[in-house]
Every structure is written in C-alpha cells, then in structure tokens.
Motif scaffolding. Sequence first.
Motif, PDB file in Angstrom:
ATOM      1  N   TYR A  68       8.248   3.559  -6.617  1.00 54.31           N
ATOM      2  CA  TYR A  68       7.348   4.222  -7.557  1.00 54.31           C
ATOM      3  C   TYR A  68       5.911   3.832  -7.220  1.00 54.31           C
ATOM      4  O   TYR A  68       5.643   2.673  -6.922  1.00 54.31           O
ATOM      5  CB  TYR A  68       7.661   3.829  -9.010  1.00 54.31           C
ATOM      6  CG  TYR A  68       6.714   4.524  -9.965  1.00 54.31           C
ATOM      7  CD1 TYR A  68       6.866   5.879 -10.263  1.00 54.31           C
ATOM      8  CD2 TYR A  68       5.632   3.835 -10.523  1.00 54.31           C
ATOM      9  CE1 TYR A  68       5.974   6.531 -11.098  1.00 54.31           C
ATOM     10  CE2 TYR A  68       4.734   4.486 -11.362  1.00 54.31           C
ATOM     11  CZ  TYR A  68       4.903   5.830 -11.648  1.00 54.31           C
ATOM     12  OH  TYR A  68       4.021   6.480 -12.450  1.00 54.31           O
ATOM     13  N   CYS A  69       5.010   4.813  -7.213  1.00 51.87           N
ATOM     14  CA  CYS A  69       3.618   4.507  -6.924  1.00 51.87           C
ATOM     15  C   CYS A  69       2.781   4.632  -8.193  1.00 51.87           C
ATOM     16  O   CYS A  69       2.758   5.694  -8.822  1.00 51.87           O
ATOM     17  CB  CYS A  69       3.080   5.427  -5.840  1.00 51.87           C
ATOM     18  SG  CYS A  69       1.316   5.157  -5.563  1.00 51.87           S
ATOM     19  N   TYR A  70       2.092   3.530  -8.554  1.00 56.88           N
ATOM     20  CA  TYR A  70       1.232   3.533  -9.746  1.00 56.88           C
ATOM     21  C   TYR A  70      -0.080   4.276  -9.477  1.00 56.88           C
ATOM     22  O   TYR A  70      -0.816   4.576 -10.399  1.00 56.88           O
ATOM     23  CB  TYR A  70       0.935   2.094 -10.187  1.00 56.88           C
ATOM     24  CG  TYR A  70       2.143   1.406 -10.761  1.00 56.88           C
ATOM     25  CD1 TYR A  70       2.519   1.618 -12.087  1.00 56.88           C
ATOM     26  CD2 TYR A  70       2.940   0.582  -9.968  1.00 56.88           C
ATOM     27  CE1 TYR A  70       3.646   1.015 -12.613  1.00 56.88           C
ATOM     28  CE2 TYR A  70       4.070  -0.029 -10.490  1.00 56.88           C
ATOM     29  CZ  TYR A  70       4.418   0.190 -11.812  1.00 56.88           C
ATOM     30  OH  TYR A  70       5.540  -0.394 -12.329  1.00 56.88           O
ATOM     31  N   GLY A  71      -0.347   4.550  -8.191  1.00 53.90           N
ATOM     32  CA  GLY A  71      -1.569   5.268  -7.842  1.00 53.90           C
ATOM     33  C   GLY A  71      -1.387   6.778  -7.960  1.00 53.90           C
ATOM     34  O   GLY A  71      -2.086   7.444  -8.716  1.00 53.90           O
ATOM     35  N   CYS A  72      -0.398   7.318  -7.238  1.00 57.14           N
ATOM     36  CA  CYS A  72      -0.227   8.777  -7.233  1.00 57.14           C
ATOM     37  C   CYS A  72       0.897   9.228  -8.161  1.00 57.14           C
ATOM     38  O   CYS A  72       1.151  10.425  -8.299  1.00 57.14           O
ATOM     39  CB  CYS A  72      -0.024   9.295  -5.807  1.00 57.14           C
ATOM     40  SG  CYS A  72       1.394   8.616  -4.943  1.00 57.14           S
ATOM     41  N   GLY A  73       1.563   8.257  -8.782  1.00 57.38           N
ATOM     42  CA  GLY A  73       2.552   8.589  -9.808  1.00 57.38           C
ATOM     43  C   GLY A  73       3.852   9.163  -9.283  1.00 57.38           C
ATOM     44  O   GLY A  73       4.646   9.717 -10.048  1.00 57.38           O
ATOM     45  N   LEU A  94       0.850  -1.192   0.000  1.00 60.54           N
ATOM     46  CA  LEU A  94       0.000   0.000   0.000  1.00 60.54           C
ATOM     47  C   LEU A  94       0.887   1.245   0.000  1.00 60.54           C
ATOM     48  O   LEU A  94       1.961   1.256   0.608  1.00 60.54           O
ATOM     49  CB  LEU A  94      -0.906   0.010   1.230  1.00 60.54           C
ATOM     50  CG  LEU A  94      -1.999  -1.069   1.253  1.00 60.54           C
ATOM     51  CD1 LEU A  94      -2.768  -1.009   2.562  1.00 60.54           C
ATOM     52  CD2 LEU A  94      -2.942  -0.937   0.064  1.00 60.54           C
ATOM     53  N   CYS A  95       0.442   2.292  -0.664  1.00 62.87           N
ATOM     54  CA  CYS A  95       1.230   3.522  -0.752  1.00 62.87           C
ATOM     55  C   CYS A  95       1.058   4.350   0.522  1.00 62.87           C
ATOM     56  O   CYS A  95      -0.066   4.680   0.897  1.00 62.87           O
ATOM     57  CB  CYS A  95       0.803   4.342  -1.965  1.00 62.87           C
ATOM     58  SG  CYS A  95       1.661   5.921  -2.057  1.00 62.87           S
ATOM     59  N   PRO A  96       2.178   4.690   1.192  1.00 63.23           N
ATOM     60  CA  PRO A  96       2.078   5.508   2.419  1.00 63.23           C
ATOM     61  C   PRO A  96       1.854   6.988   2.094  1.00 63.23           C
ATOM     62  O   PRO A  96       1.691   7.793   3.006  1.00 63.23           O
ATOM     63  CB  PRO A  96       3.435   5.307   3.094  1.00 63.23           C
ATOM     64  CG  PRO A  96       4.280   4.504   2.168  1.00 63.23           C
ATOM     65  CD  PRO A  96       3.570   4.344   0.865  1.00 63.23           C
ATOM     66  N   LEU A  97       1.856   7.334   0.807  1.00 63.38           N
ATOM     67  CA  LEU A  97       1.789   8.746   0.423  1.00 63.38           C
ATOM     68  C   LEU A  97       0.397   9.181  -0.011  1.00 63.38           C
ATOM     69  O   LEU A  97       0.125  10.357  -0.137  1.00 63.38           O
ATOM     70  CB  LEU A  97       2.779   9.030  -0.720  1.00 63.38           C
ATOM     71  CG  LEU A  97       4.232   8.655  -0.440  1.00 63.38           C
ATOM     72  CD1 LEU A  97       5.089   8.835  -1.682  1.00 63.38           C
ATOM     73  CD2 LEU A  97       4.785   9.477   0.719  1.00 63.38           C
ATOM     74  N   HIS A  98      -0.457   8.223  -0.298  1.00 70.13           N
ATOM     75  CA  HIS A  98      -1.847   8.572  -0.593  1.00 70.13           C
ATOM     76  C   HIS A  98      -2.747   7.488  -0.019  1.00 70.13           C
ATOM     77  O   HIS A  98      -2.273   6.425   0.388  1.00 70.13           O
ATOM     78  CB  HIS A  98      -2.056   8.793  -2.095  1.00 70.13           C
ATOM     79  CG  HIS A  98      -2.226   7.531  -2.905  1.00 70.13           C
ATOM     80  ND1 HIS A  98      -1.168   6.777  -3.349  1.00 70.13           N
ATOM     81  CD2 HIS A  98      -3.349   6.892  -3.312  1.00 70.13           C
ATOM     82  CE1 HIS A  98      -1.621   5.737  -4.034  1.00 70.13           C
ATOM     83  NE2 HIS A  98      -2.949   5.772  -4.018  1.00 70.13           N
ATOM     84  N   SER A  99      -4.039   7.758   0.045  1.00 70.96           N
ATOM     85  CA  SER A  99      -4.966   6.794   0.619  1.00 70.96           C
ATOM     86  C   SER A  99      -5.168   5.663  -0.392  1.00 70.96           C
ATOM     87  O   SER A  99      -5.841   5.836  -1.403  1.00 70.96           O
ATOM     88  CB  SER A  99      -6.281   7.512   0.929  1.00 70.96           C
ATOM     89  OG  SER A  99      -7.253   6.560   1.212  1.00 70.96           O
TER      90      SER A  99
HETATM   91 ZN   LIG Z   1       0.768   6.688  -3.997  1.00 74.18          ZN
END
Ligand SMILES: [Zn+2]
Length: 322
Positions: free
Chosen positions: A59-64, A38-43
């Motif tokens: 790299y986060c595929y959610g928040c880029g 899970l990304c700690p930088l966005h929900s």
């Molecule tokens: Zn993210």
Amino acid sequence: MSRQALDELKQQIPLLDYLQAHDWQAARHLSGGRLMGLCPLHSDHKPSFLVDPSKSLFYCYGCGRGGDVIRFAELYHQVKFPQALALLHQWRGLAQLLHEAAAFYRVQLHRHGEAVAYLRQRGVHSPELIEHMQIGYAPGGCLRSWLTRLGYPLQALRQAGLVTAAGYDAFIHRIVFPLEGNLYGRSISTSAPSHRFLPGAKGGLYLWQQVRHCPEVILVEGLFDYAVLRQAGFHNVTCSMGNHLNAHQYGQLCDGPRTIYLALDADANGSGQQATQSLACRLTEQGMNVRRVSLPDGHDPNSFFVEDGDARQFQLLLEAAQ
Ligand SMILES: [Zn+2]
C-alpha cells in the motif's frame, strides 16, 4: 483463469521477490516484518510504500494505491489484468529456467578440468568466491537434454536463448556467471567471441544490493576484475559488465551520495580511458565524488592481480586515485 490458478500464481511469485527483482529496496523495517521504502509507482522522495511480505500485499501512502503482486504488475508495467498475468507467467518461467540452467552449469564446473584451469589462469581459486559468484561451466552439448528431461519444452529453451534455433546449446566452452535475469558466458577458447549474454537486458550493476550501502564503491567493467578484487578482500566492488553503463546501472550508481572509484580497463587504444573520462564527467554532474584509478598501461584489475599485484598495491592505487 480460475481462482485457484490465480492463487497458485501469487503463491509462486512472492511480492517482495518481484519488487526486489525490479530494484525496489526497503528503507525501514517495521513491526510484524513489514517494510517501508520509496514508491516505484510515483515519484517518491520519502518512503511511503508499505510492503507486508507475509501477506504479499502493498500500500502506498503517497499515491494511495495498493494490492497484490498482480495489481502491482498492472500498475508498474501500465498494462491491463490479462497482460499483467502474462508478464508474471513469463517472469516466473524465465526465472525458474535460468535458475535451473545456472545450477546445472555449477555442477559441470568441477567435472571439467579445463574450466578450473581457466579460472586459475585468470587468478580465481577461492572456493568461497566461486560459491559467492555461483560460477559455473557450460561444456556444450548437454544442457538441452538435461532441461528437456526436467520437462522444459524446447520452445521455452529457444525463447530464453539457452538453445539455438538449430537446437544446440548456445553456450559452449564458457565460464558462466548468473546475472539478474540473464547469464553471462566467457569463452575459454580463443576461436569464439569472448563475451556472450543471453538475449535481453544485461540487468543492473552486479550484486548491487550488497554494496549500495558502502560509502565508497569500486566500479569495474569485467566479472573477472570483480572476482580478483573480491578475492583480495575488497568487498565494496561492483561490475557494469562492459564499459558502457545502461540507464538502470547509471541510476543505481547515482541513487545516493557516495565516492565512486572507477577502475575500468586501460586499453592500449585509449577507448577505456575515453569511457572512464565521459562516465566520470556525467557522475560528477550528478554530484557524485568520482576518483579515477590509474592502472599500469594495458592492464585491467584482473591482469594486475594475475601478474602478482596484491591487495596492498591496489590499495595504494586507490589512495593515489584522482
Ligand atoms: Zn505511490
């Protein structure tokens, strides 16, 4: 800061270590040793945060967003580059210092009969357990000289709280347990306050990574409760270090579906029962399956085992828990 100094800092703080210290965990292992969580930088609700430990990049595929440990610190703490560097320096320094202090205390344990005698009196005797919990002893009056000989400036020792403003060891005659980013010291003498932490947060639940995958978890409030249960073969135990859970600990306990056995102290004045009651309500509201373990009056799990309780009897208490 030079390019070389930056590279050195990054080398000394592997991204994965830093992420784990901030409670990140991998949900999946991919090829090439890469991890996904899970990304700690966005929900984030399904794992979109990719970590490559060999390159120390994310790299986060959610928040880029992506980058190295410095970039992560900037985003996570929402600070600019120079502050991120300062935070990382501080984190590295404190982690090393606490590690060094805990190692010193571990050596002292076996040199001081009174410490080993105290552990026995609290029902702790297994060498594997002492190793597992990295239990040490602070005799007092010797940590400062050891650490300054290793090159740590007195100011750093004061800042960490290992040494008092007057220059004396802060922990004297205490059994010491290393925590995440802190140390806990239990006094073996009755003339000093029983419990002491270094300044700063007490951290998350004790060794949470090792139990978070268990479908059933036993929560206790003291490290000596943890110790006797673990020694008796209960490996699904964790500890909140006090009957008040901080937000971090509470979040951990609720991070997935599980049954939680609350085995907090049954104080004579009823404060333990109240704490258990209110915690049980909050956890139930979060959808957790909660059971309250009823210990005999005036007992905590530690005293239960010290006074001849055994694993079979405790198992019966778990089965009877409401
Ligand atoms: Zn993210």
